[in-house]
Design a protein around this motif. Structure first.
Motif, PDB file in Angstrom:
ATOM      1  N   TRP A 397     -11.496   5.537  19.315  1.00 37.24           N
ATOM      2  CA  TRP A 397     -10.217   6.136  18.949  1.00 37.24           C
ATOM      3  C   TRP A 397      -9.699   5.367  17.738  1.00 37.24           C
ATOM      4  CZ3 TRP A 397      -7.966   9.894  22.299  1.00 37.24           C
ATOM      5  CH2 TRP A 397      -8.580  10.046  23.535  1.00 37.24           C
ATOM      6  N   SER A 398      -8.875   6.016  16.898  1.00 37.98           N
ATOM      7  CA  SER A 398      -8.302   5.292  15.757  1.00 37.98           C
ATOM      8  C   SER A 398      -6.846   4.978  16.010  1.00 37.98           C
ATOM      9  CB  SER A 398      -8.344   6.149  14.491  1.00 37.98           C
ATOM     10  OG  SER A 398      -9.634   6.273  14.048  1.00 37.98           O
ATOM     11  N   VAL A 399      -6.498   3.718  15.920  1.00 38.39           N
ATOM     12  CA  VAL A 399      -5.094   3.310  16.007  1.00 38.39           C
ATOM     13  C   VAL A 399      -4.498   3.450  14.606  1.00 38.39           C
ATOM     14  CG1 VAL A 399      -3.569   1.351  16.440  1.00 38.39           C
ATOM     15  CG2 VAL A 399      -5.551   1.764  17.925  1.00 38.39           C
ATOM     16  N   VAL A 400      -3.376   4.182  14.499  1.00 35.76           N
ATOM     17  CA  VAL A 400      -2.861   4.488  13.151  1.00 35.76           C
ATOM     18  C   VAL A 400      -1.627   3.670  12.780  1.00 35.76           C
ATOM     19  CG1 VAL A 400      -3.813   6.817  13.182  1.00 35.76           C
ATOM     20  CG2 VAL A 400      -1.460   6.446  13.957  1.00 35.76           C
ATOM     21  N   ASN A 401      -1.057   2.940  13.733  1.00 37.43           N
ATOM     22  CA  ASN A 401       0.137   2.141  13.399  1.00 37.43           C
ATOM     23  C   ASN A 401      -0.144   0.658  13.613  1.00 37.43           C
ATOM     24  OD1 ASN A 401       0.066   2.052  16.243  1.00 37.43           O
ATOM     25  ND2 ASN A 401       2.287   1.815  16.351  1.00 37.43           N
ATOM     26  N   ASP A 402       0.862  -0.164  13.307  1.00 37.61           N
ATOM     27  CA  ASP A 402       0.785  -1.591  13.600  1.00 37.61           C
ATOM     28  C   ASP A 402       1.439  -1.795  14.967  1.00 37.61           C
ATOM     29  OD1 ASP A 402       1.346  -4.235  13.944  1.00 37.61           O
ATOM     30  OD2 ASP A 402       2.308  -4.527  12.005  1.00 37.61           O
ATOM     31  N   PRO A 403       0.648  -2.181  15.985  1.00 36.27           N
ATOM     32  CA  PRO A 403       1.190  -2.202  17.349  1.00 36.27           C
ATOM     33  C   PRO A 403       1.955  -3.473  17.711  1.00 36.27           C
ATOM     34  CG  PRO A 403      -1.175  -2.557  17.403  1.00 36.27           C
ATOM     35  CD  PRO A 403      -0.795  -2.491  15.957  1.00 36.27           C
ATOM     36  N   SER A 404       2.470  -4.222  16.718  1.00 32.39           N
ATOM     37  CA  SER A 404       3.073  -5.505  17.095  1.00 32.39           C
ATOM     38  C   SER A 404       4.386  -5.370  17.850  1.00 32.39           C
ATOM     39  CB  SER A 404       3.212  -6.453  15.908  1.00 32.39           C
ATOM     40  OG  SER A 404       3.426  -5.777  14.741  1.00 32.39           O
ATOM     41  N   LEU A 405       4.982  -4.162  17.899  1.00 30.37           N
ATOM     42  CA  LEU A 405       6.159  -3.978  18.748  1.00 30.37           C
ATOM     43  C   LEU A 405       5.796  -3.253  20.049  1.00 30.37           C
ATOM     44  CD1 LEU A 405       9.228  -3.209  16.446  1.00 30.37           C
ATOM     45  CD2 LEU A 405       8.630  -5.316  17.595  1.00 30.37           C
ATOM     46  N   ALA A 406       4.553  -3.400  20.471  1.00 24.71           N
ATOM     47  CA  ALA A 406       4.113  -2.941  21.792  1.00 24.71           C
ATOM     48  C   ALA A 406       4.049  -1.421  21.955  1.00 24.71           C
ATOM     49  CB  ALA A 406       4.960  -3.550  22.910  1.00 24.71           C
ATOM     50  N   VAL A 407       4.023  -0.687  20.827  1.00 28.33           N
ATOM     51  CA  VAL A 407       3.758   0.743  20.931  1.00 28.33           C
ATOM     52  C   VAL A 407       2.516   1.048  20.086  1.00 28.33           C
ATOM     53  CG1 VAL A 407       5.479   1.264  19.159  1.00 28.33           C
ATOM     54  CG2 VAL A 407       4.677   3.080  20.627  1.00 28.33           C
ATOM     55  N   VAL A 408       1.603   1.831  20.667  1.00 24.16           N
ATOM     56  CA  VAL A 408       0.332   2.114  20.019  1.00 24.16           C
ATOM     57  C   VAL A 408       0.237   3.616  19.767  1.00 24.16           C
ATOM     58  CG1 VAL A 408      -2.159   1.730  20.133  1.00 24.16           C
ATOM     59  CG2 VAL A 408      -0.637   0.270  21.468  1.00 24.16           C
ATOM     60  N   CYS A 409       0.013   3.993  18.514  1.00 22.54           N
ATOM     61  CA  CYS A 409      -0.183   5.401  18.157  1.00 22.54           C
ATOM     62  C   CYS A 409      -1.636   5.579  17.748  1.00 22.54           C
ATOM     63  CB  CYS A 409       0.723   5.798  16.996  1.00 22.54           C
ATOM     64  SG  CYS A 409       2.455   5.738  17.411  1.00 22.54           S
ATOM     65  N   PHE A 410      -2.283   6.610  18.284  1.00 21.84           N
ATOM     66  CA  PHE A 410      -3.719   6.738  18.008  1.00 21.84           C
ATOM     67  C   PHE A 410      -4.172   8.191  18.047  1.00 21.84           C
ATOM     68  CE2 PHE A 410      -4.624   7.220  22.577  1.00 21.84           C
ATOM     69  CZ  PHE A 410      -3.529   6.581  23.142  1.00 21.84           C
ATOM     70  N   VAL A 411      -5.349   8.412  17.475  1.00 19.66           N
ATOM     71  CA  VAL A 411      -5.962   9.739  17.480  1.00 19.66           C
ATOM     72  C   VAL A 411      -7.423   9.592  17.889  1.00 19.66           C
ATOM     73  CG1 VAL A 411      -4.429  10.788  15.771  1.00 19.66           C
ATOM     74  CG2 VAL A 411      -6.456   9.562  15.002  1.00 19.66           C
ATOM     75  N   ASP A 412      -7.981  10.707  18.277  1.00 26.81           N
ATOM     76  CA  ASP A 412      -9.346  10.723  18.785  1.00 26.81           C
ATOM     77  C   ASP A 412     -10.300  11.021  17.633  1.00 26.81           C
ATOM     78  OD1 ASP A 412     -11.711  11.426  20.077  1.00 26.81           O
ATOM     79  OD2 ASP A 412     -10.977  13.458  20.472  1.00 26.81           O
ATOM     80  N   ASN A 413     -11.298  10.156  17.450  1.00 27.24           N
ATOM     81  CA  ASN A 413     -12.279  10.399  16.381  1.00 27.24           C
ATOM     82  C   ASN A 413     -13.399  11.313  16.826  1.00 27.24           C
ATOM     83  OD1 ASN A 413     -11.091   8.716  14.568  1.00 27.24           O
ATOM     84  ND2 ASN A 413     -12.248   6.911  15.250  1.00 27.24           N
ATOM     85  N   ARG A 414     -13.624  11.372  18.148  1.00 23.68           N
ATOM     86  CA  ARG A 414     -14.892  11.933  18.599  1.00 23.68           C
ATOM     87  C   ARG A 414     -14.846  13.451  18.788  1.00 23.68           C
ATOM     88  NH1 ARG A 414     -17.489   8.768  23.479  1.00 23.68           N
ATOM     89  NH2 ARG A 414     -17.437   7.044  22.000  1.00 23.68           N
ATOM     90  N   SER A 415     -13.858  13.961  19.525  1.00 23.86           N
ATOM     91  CA  SER A 415     -13.910  15.381  19.879  1.00 23.86           C
ATOM     92  C   SER A 415     -13.037  16.241  18.980  1.00 23.86           C
ATOM     93  CB  SER A 415     -13.456  15.569  21.334  1.00 23.86           C
ATOM     94  OG  SER A 415     -12.051  15.405  21.410  1.00 23.86           O
ATOM     95  N   GLY A 416     -12.146  15.605  18.183  1.00 26.92           N
ATOM     96  CA  GLY A 416     -11.260  16.382  17.336  1.00 26.92           C
ATOM     97  C   GLY A 416     -10.188  17.113  18.125  1.00 26.92           C
TER      98      GLY A 416
END
Ligand SMILES: *Cc1c(COP(=O)(O)O)cnc(C)c1O
Length: 483
Positions: A397-416
């Protein structure tokens, strides 16, 4: 029992009945919370079932308190998203601290009225004590520091805006928006919390007052764009009033460049507000506090007690470096109000009139956990988010933000797969609760790690649920596999 006695027993039962009801309430609540790990964080009752059960309450006759308590807790337990679930990776809604929960029971039972100092001097002083302590944790040591508890971040931001308008234009207080020669303007980033529109409406300057500044591609306000916007507005006869920097965006926990924004605010004579509703808590962590360096240059700061500070819902805070403006913004005289200590009466310094003792939730939590306990809680969330980010990358999966405030935003690379479909599958399966968000115009999956109940095992369960949601999509052919 005589009818009168029966009513008396309903309004305020005898000591023995009260003890039994408290005991029952405790057992019911423990039952709900202890059972959470084995149930879905999402509601199991649907809308029609909830209404069906409510129809049995016609309020015509008194009901047995024990039966009623247990029924009400049961309706709630099956009819809400459980923000206290260890795998609720949601929208900053806290698992409240136990001292915070007890504080609410104390506030309800003793029930002080905090509108005027003279009615509840001890309670007003306790709130003032916490507020001044928080001001110092922001980095302010001036004599004039102050502020108050609010219902939440939106009221806190409203209070800052109304005060900024009053400071910038003396006539605003009496003549309203007409006192400004042109359209007043407030600036916040495109990733900011959009309560700004409601706030502009509420203050009477109109929604058109809000100008959203584009971000820099990583969720932070573009300061060049801010400067250009202010300059353009001034040239067109509009009146720039305030810039609200966000320290911890709601979507992705990104932090606007505070020092550079301060530079623009100084040059353009703008009120500088920092909306740290969610991120402000990291000021209590020696490891993470530097993330919010520059916040001490603000004129006002919003911090929600009911987000990462884990007070029960309905607790925000507005802080002012120089709180004198509050007395001018909220001044009022009412013949029936007890005479008070003018500088200390909350009703002449805030939007509310009658005031609940909300501050006790934080007072008691801070007293019992201490700064170190809070630092532990915050560092733990940051650590879990880092761990989740690591596991996500491992599973493609790709993490798209900087998670230093304990929230992680991500997208899936594999299935679209669309983030909304992945989230729907995870939530429907019932092992965890996550949400969708937009980050820099892109739909993302969002998971927030602020609960003191979550552990590394819960993070691993989340990863497994996410991977299952993606694999389901691949096998059922709903996703378009990535090249
Ligand atoms: C949550 C949030 C708000 C709104 O606060 P409420 O407590 O929901 O009123 C405002 N700004 C930011 C950055 C937030 O995260």
């Amino acid at each position: 029992m005589k009818q009168r006695d029966r009513y008396q027993e309903c309004v305020y039962p005898s000591p023995e009945s009260r003890a039994a009801l408290w005991d029952q309430t405790n057992r019911l609540l423990d039952g709900v919370l202890d059972g959470l790990p084995n149930r879905s964080p999402s509601p199991s009752l649907d809308m029609s079932a909830i209404r069906e059960r409510l129809r049995t309450y016609d309020f015509r006759e008194a009901r047995d308190p024990a039966v009623t308590l247990s029924d009400v807790v049961d309706i709630l337990a099956s009819g809400i998203v459980h923000t206290q679930h260890p795998r609720y990776f949601g929208l900053f809604n806290p698992s409240p601290t136990f001292p915070g929960i007890v504080a609410d029971a104390i506030a309800s039972t003793i029930n002080p009225q905090l509108a005027v100092w003279s009615h509840a001097p001890a309670a007003v002083e306790m709130e003032r004590h916490v507020v001044r302590w928080l001001c110092r944790s922001v980095g302010w040591h001036d004599e004039g520091i102050g502020g108050h508890f609010t219902s939440g971040g939106a009221e806190a931001n409203y209070t800052a805006t109304l005060s900024a308008l009053t400071r910038v234009e003396e006539g605003f207080s009496d003549r309203g928006a007409r006192a400004f020669g042109g359209q007043p303007r407030i600036y916040a980033s495109a990733e900011s919390h959009l309560a700004w529109y409601k706030i502009a409406h509420q203050t009477g300057i109109g929604r058109a007052a809000v100008r959203l500044i584009p971000t820099d591609g990583s969720g932070r306000m573009d300061v060049g764009e801010l400067d250009a916007a202010v300059s353009e507005d001034s040239d067109l006869g509009r009146v720039p009033v305030m810039v609200a920097a966000t320290a911890g965006t709601t979507n992705a926990g990104m932090i606007d460049p505070l020092a550079e924004i301060r530079g623009v605010a100084l040059r353009r004579r703008l009120w500088l507000h920092v909306d740290a509703a969610w991120g402000g808590a990291v000021r209590l962590s020696p490891t993470s506090r530097r993330l919010l360096a520059g916040i001490e240059e603000a004129d006002s700061v919003t911090i929600d007690a009911h987000k990462w500070l884990a007070a029960p819902m309905g607790a925000g805070i507005i802080l002012f470096r120089n709180a004198e403006i509050l007395g001018r913004t909220f001044r009022v005289e009412a013949s029936y109000m007890p005479e008070g200590v003018a500088e200390l009466d909350p009703y002449t310094h805030s939007a509310q009139w009658s005031r609940r003792f909300v501050g006790l939730r934080l007072f008691l939590s801070l007293a019992i956990l201490g700064e170190e306990g809070y630092a532990w809680m915050i560092d733990r969330g940051v650590g879990l988010a880092a761990e989740l980010a690591r596991l996500l990358k491992e599973s493609d999966w790709s993490v798209v933000n900087d998670p230093s405030l304990a929230v992680v935003c991500f997208v899936d690379n594999r299935s679209g797969q669309e983030p909304s479909e992945i989230v729907a599958r995870v939530v429907e399966e019932g092992r965890a609760w996550i949400s969708v968000a937009r980050f820099e115009g892109q739909a993302v999956v969002r998971a927030c790690m602020t609960s003191h109940r979550s552990t590394e095992a819960d993070i691993r369960e989340l990863i497994q649920a996410l991977n299952r949601a993606r694999d389901d999509a691949v096998t059922s052919g709903t996703g378009s596999p990535a090249e």
